[in-house]
Motif scaffolding. Structure first.
Motif, PDB file in Angstrom:
ATOM      1  N   HIS A 111       1.112   9.267  -4.252  1.00 51.11           N
ATOM      2  CA  HIS A 111       0.061  10.261  -4.043  1.00 51.11           C
ATOM      3  C   HIS A 111      -0.888  10.101  -5.225  1.00 51.11           C
ATOM      4  O   HIS A 111      -0.642  10.642  -6.298  1.00 51.11           O
ATOM      5  N   ALA A 112      -1.944   9.329  -5.018  1.00 59.07           N
ATOM      6  CA  ALA A 112      -2.844   8.920  -6.092  1.00 59.07           C
ATOM      7  C   ALA A 112      -3.962   9.928  -6.296  1.00 59.07           C
ATOM      8  O   ALA A 112      -4.546  10.438  -5.336  1.00 59.07           O
ATOM      9  N   SER A 113      -4.281  10.159  -7.555  1.00 60.34           N
ATOM     10  CA  SER A 113      -5.421  10.997  -7.894  1.00 60.34           C
ATOM     11  C   SER A 113      -6.718  10.283  -7.515  1.00 60.34           C
ATOM     12  O   SER A 113      -6.727   9.071  -7.239  1.00 60.34           O
ATOM     13  N   ILE A 114      -7.805  11.029  -7.532  1.00 53.66           N
ATOM     14  CA  ILE A 114      -9.122  10.420  -7.325  1.00 53.66           C
ATOM     15  C   ILE A 114      -9.320   9.305  -8.349  1.00 53.66           C
ATOM     16  O   ILE A 114      -9.803   8.212  -8.020  1.00 53.66           O
ATOM     17  N   THR A 115      -8.929   9.564  -9.585  1.00 54.40           N
ATOM     18  CA  THR A 115      -9.096   8.615 -10.681  1.00 54.40           C
ATOM     19  C   THR A 115      -8.282   7.341 -10.448  1.00 54.40           C
ATOM     20  O   THR A 115      -8.759   6.234 -10.721  1.00 54.40           O
ATOM     21  N   ALA A 116      -7.062   7.482  -9.959  1.00 53.08           N
ATOM     22  CA  ALA A 116      -6.161   6.339  -9.806  1.00 53.08           C
ATOM     23  C   ALA A 116      -6.354   5.558  -8.505  1.00 53.08           C
ATOM     24  O   ALA A 116      -5.881   4.423  -8.401  1.00 53.08           O
ATOM     25  N   ARG A 117      -7.039   6.128  -7.552  1.00 44.19           N
ATOM     26  CA  ARG A 117      -7.186   5.464  -6.248  1.00 44.19           C
ATOM     27  C   ARG A 117      -7.687   4.025  -6.358  1.00 44.19           C
ATOM     28  O   ARG A 117      -7.077   3.120  -5.757  1.00 44.19           O
ATOM     29  N   PRO A 118      -8.753   3.738  -7.114  1.00 41.84           N
ATOM     30  CA  PRO A 118      -9.211   2.338  -7.182  1.00 41.84           C
ATOM     31  C   PRO A 118      -8.156   1.375  -7.754  1.00 41.84           C
ATOM     32  O   PRO A 118      -8.043   0.237  -7.292  1.00 41.84           O
ATOM     33  N   PHE A 119      -7.392   1.826  -8.727  1.00 39.78           N
ATOM     34  CA  PHE A 119      -6.327   0.993  -9.291  1.00 39.78           C
ATOM     35  C   PHE A 119      -5.329   0.607  -8.201  1.00 39.78           C
ATOM     36  O   PHE A 119      -4.962  -0.566  -8.069  1.00 39.78           O
ATOM     37  N   PHE A 120      -4.894   1.588  -7.428  1.00 40.80           N
ATOM     38  CA  PHE A 120      -3.914   1.300  -6.383  1.00 40.80           C
ATOM     39  C   PHE A 120      -4.507   0.457  -5.266  1.00 40.80           C
ATOM     40  O   PHE A 120      -3.830  -0.422  -4.717  1.00 40.80           O
ATOM     41  N   GLU A 121      -5.765   0.678  -4.928  1.00 46.35           N
ATOM     42  CA  GLU A 121      -6.403  -0.162  -3.906  1.00 46.35           C
ATOM     43  C   GLU A 121      -6.426  -1.620  -4.357  1.00 46.35           C
ATOM     44  O   GLU A 121      -6.173  -2.519  -3.546  1.00 46.35           O
ATOM     45  N   GLN A 122      -6.681  -1.869  -5.636  1.00 46.23           N
ATOM     46  CA  GLN A 122      -6.675  -3.242  -6.159  1.00 46.23           C
ATOM     47  C   GLN A 122      -5.290  -3.865  -6.084  1.00 46.23           C
ATOM     48  O   GLN A 122      -5.161  -5.090  -6.031  1.00 46.23           O
ATOM     49  N   ARG A 123      -4.260  -3.031  -6.063  1.00 47.67           N
ATOM     50  CA  ARG A 123      -2.883  -3.526  -5.959  1.00 47.67           C
ATOM     51  C   ARG A 123      -2.429  -3.704  -4.520  1.00 47.67           C
ATOM     52  O   ARG A 123      -1.282  -4.050  -4.265  1.00 47.67           O
ATOM     53  N   GLY A 124      -3.305  -3.435  -3.565  1.00 45.72           N
ATOM     54  CA  GLY A 124      -2.948  -3.620  -2.164  1.00 45.72           C
ATOM     55  C   GLY A 124      -2.474  -2.367  -1.458  1.00 45.72           C
ATOM     56  O   GLY A 124      -2.064  -2.422  -0.299  1.00 45.72           O
ATOM     57  N   TYR A 125      -2.528  -1.224  -2.127  1.00 40.81           N
ATOM     58  CA  TYR A 125      -2.192   0.040  -1.476  1.00 40.81           C
ATOM     59  C   TYR A 125      -3.377   0.445  -0.598  1.00 40.81           C
ATOM     60  O   TYR A 125      -4.531   0.195  -0.944  1.00 40.81           O
ATOM     61  N   ARG A 126      -3.083   1.101   0.504  1.00 43.31           N
ATOM     62  CA  ARG A 126      -4.120   1.581   1.418  1.00 43.31           C
ATOM     63  C   ARG A 126      -3.992   3.087   1.586  1.00 43.31           C
ATOM     64  O   ARG A 126      -2.878   3.617   1.627  1.00 43.31           O
ATOM     65  N   VAL A 127      -5.144   3.737   1.715  1.00 48.22           N
ATOM     66  CA  VAL A 127      -5.147   5.188   1.916  1.00 48.22           C
ATOM     67  C   VAL A 127      -4.649   5.494   3.318  1.00 48.22           C
ATOM     68  O   VAL A 127      -5.188   4.986   4.306  1.00 48.22           O
ATOM     69  N   VAL A 128      -3.620   6.328   3.400  1.00 47.22           N
ATOM     70  CA  VAL A 128      -3.121   6.827   4.673  1.00 47.22           C
ATOM     71  C   VAL A 128      -3.901   8.081   5.046  1.00 47.22           C
ATOM     72  O   VAL A 128      -4.317   8.240   6.185  1.00 47.22           O
ATOM     73  N   ARG A 129      -4.096   8.940   4.042  1.00 44.26           N
ATOM     74  CA  ARG A 129      -4.886  10.150   4.261  1.00 44.26           C
ATOM     75  C   ARG A 129      -5.238  10.789   2.933  1.00 44.26           C
ATOM     76  O   ARG A 129      -4.523  10.647   1.946  1.00 44.26           O
ATOM     77  N   GLN A 130      -6.347  11.498   2.936  1.00 43.41           N
ATOM     78  CA  GLN A 130      -6.704  12.357   1.813  1.00 43.41           C
ATOM     79  C   GLN A 130      -6.012  13.688   2.051  1.00 43.41           C
ATOM     80  O   GLN A 130      -5.858  14.114   3.205  1.00 43.41           O
ATOM     81  N   GLN A 131      -5.595  14.339   0.990  1.00 45.04           N
ATOM     82  CA  GLN A 131      -4.958  15.646   1.148  1.00 45.04           C
ATOM     83  C   GLN A 131      -5.384  16.589   0.040  1.00 45.04           C
ATOM     84  O   GLN A 131      -5.829  16.157  -1.018  1.00 45.04           O
ATOM     85  N   GLN A 132      -5.235  17.862   0.320  1.00 46.10           N
ATOM     86  CA  GLN A 132      -5.465  18.912  -0.658  1.00 46.10           C
ATOM     87  C   GLN A 132      -4.100  19.485  -1.024  1.00 46.10           C
ATOM     88  O   GLN A 132      -3.346  19.892  -0.142  1.00 46.10           O
ATOM     89  N   VAL A 133      -3.797  19.506  -2.311  1.00 44.17           N
ATOM     90  CA  VAL A 133      -2.512  19.985  -2.803  1.00 44.17           C
ATOM     91  C   VAL A 133      -2.763  21.264  -3.594  1.00 44.17           C
ATOM     92  O   VAL A 133      -3.651  21.305  -4.446  1.00 44.17           O
ATOM     93  N   LEU A 134      -1.973  22.290  -3.310  1.00 42.01           N
ATOM     94  CA  LEU A 134      -2.110  23.565  -4.007  1.00 42.01           C
ATOM     95  C   LEU A 134      -1.216  23.575  -5.240  1.00 42.01           C
ATOM     96  O   LEU A 134      -0.002  23.389  -5.143  1.00 42.01           O
ATOM     97  N   ARG A 135      -1.826  23.772  -6.416  1.00 41.15           N
ATOM     98  CA  ARG A 135      -1.096  23.875  -7.675  1.00 41.15           C
ATOM     99  C   ARG A 135      -1.565  25.134  -8.386  1.00 41.15           C
ATOM    100  O   ARG A 135      -2.736  25.243  -8.748  1.00 41.15           O
TER     101      ARG A 135
END
Length: 147
Positions: A111-135
């Protein structure tokens, strides 16, 4: 850089690194209330230790300083990946992920942050869905990503 297994005595330093990283590196993508909800500076050390001990957890050390850490559950869920603000863009996150992915069979999910998303995309991860998490009453955006 040395990658080594997590030890219980690392826990206070890792939670401090987590807080500092969230409040500096992620500050460009999240508001101050969101950052406080994500990392309030009052971690439950026993809970963190239980979680890190239950996973394959690695600590990156550079010149005797903890520069980052990451952990993966046996099912391939990458739970945490944090690199100290002073050690960004030095290959630490890549080394941690490479080691975890070599040790744990895939597929992988995070579950990647907005900040980490590009890093994971470069590693071959694909977005399944965007979500809102309540903290703590505050909504945070992140992305379910799989490889």
């Amino acid at each position: 850089m040395l990658l080594r297994p997590y030890r219980t005595e690392d826990c206070p330093a890792l939670t401090k690194l987590f807080y500092q990283t969230v409040h500096t590196v992620n500050a460009k993508d999240y508001t101050p209330p969101q950052l406080d909800a994500w990392a309030d500076g009052h971690p439950d050390l026993a809970a963190w230790d239980r979680s890190l001990s239950a996973h394959l957890s690695l600590v990156a050390v550079c010149d005797g300083v903890i520069a980052g850490f990451a952990d993966m559950a046996p099912d391939g869920y990458l739970d945490r990946l944090y690199v100290h603000r002073d050690f960004q863009r030095q290959g630490i996150a890549t080394a941690l992920c490479d080691a975890l992915e070599q040790a744990v069979p895939g597929p992988y999910e995070t579950h990647a942050s907005i900040t980490a998303r590009p890093f994971f995309e470069q590693r071959g991860y694909r977005v399944v869905r965007q979500q809102q998490v309540l903290r703590k009453g505050i909504m945070l955006t992140n992305y379910v990503m799989r490889k």
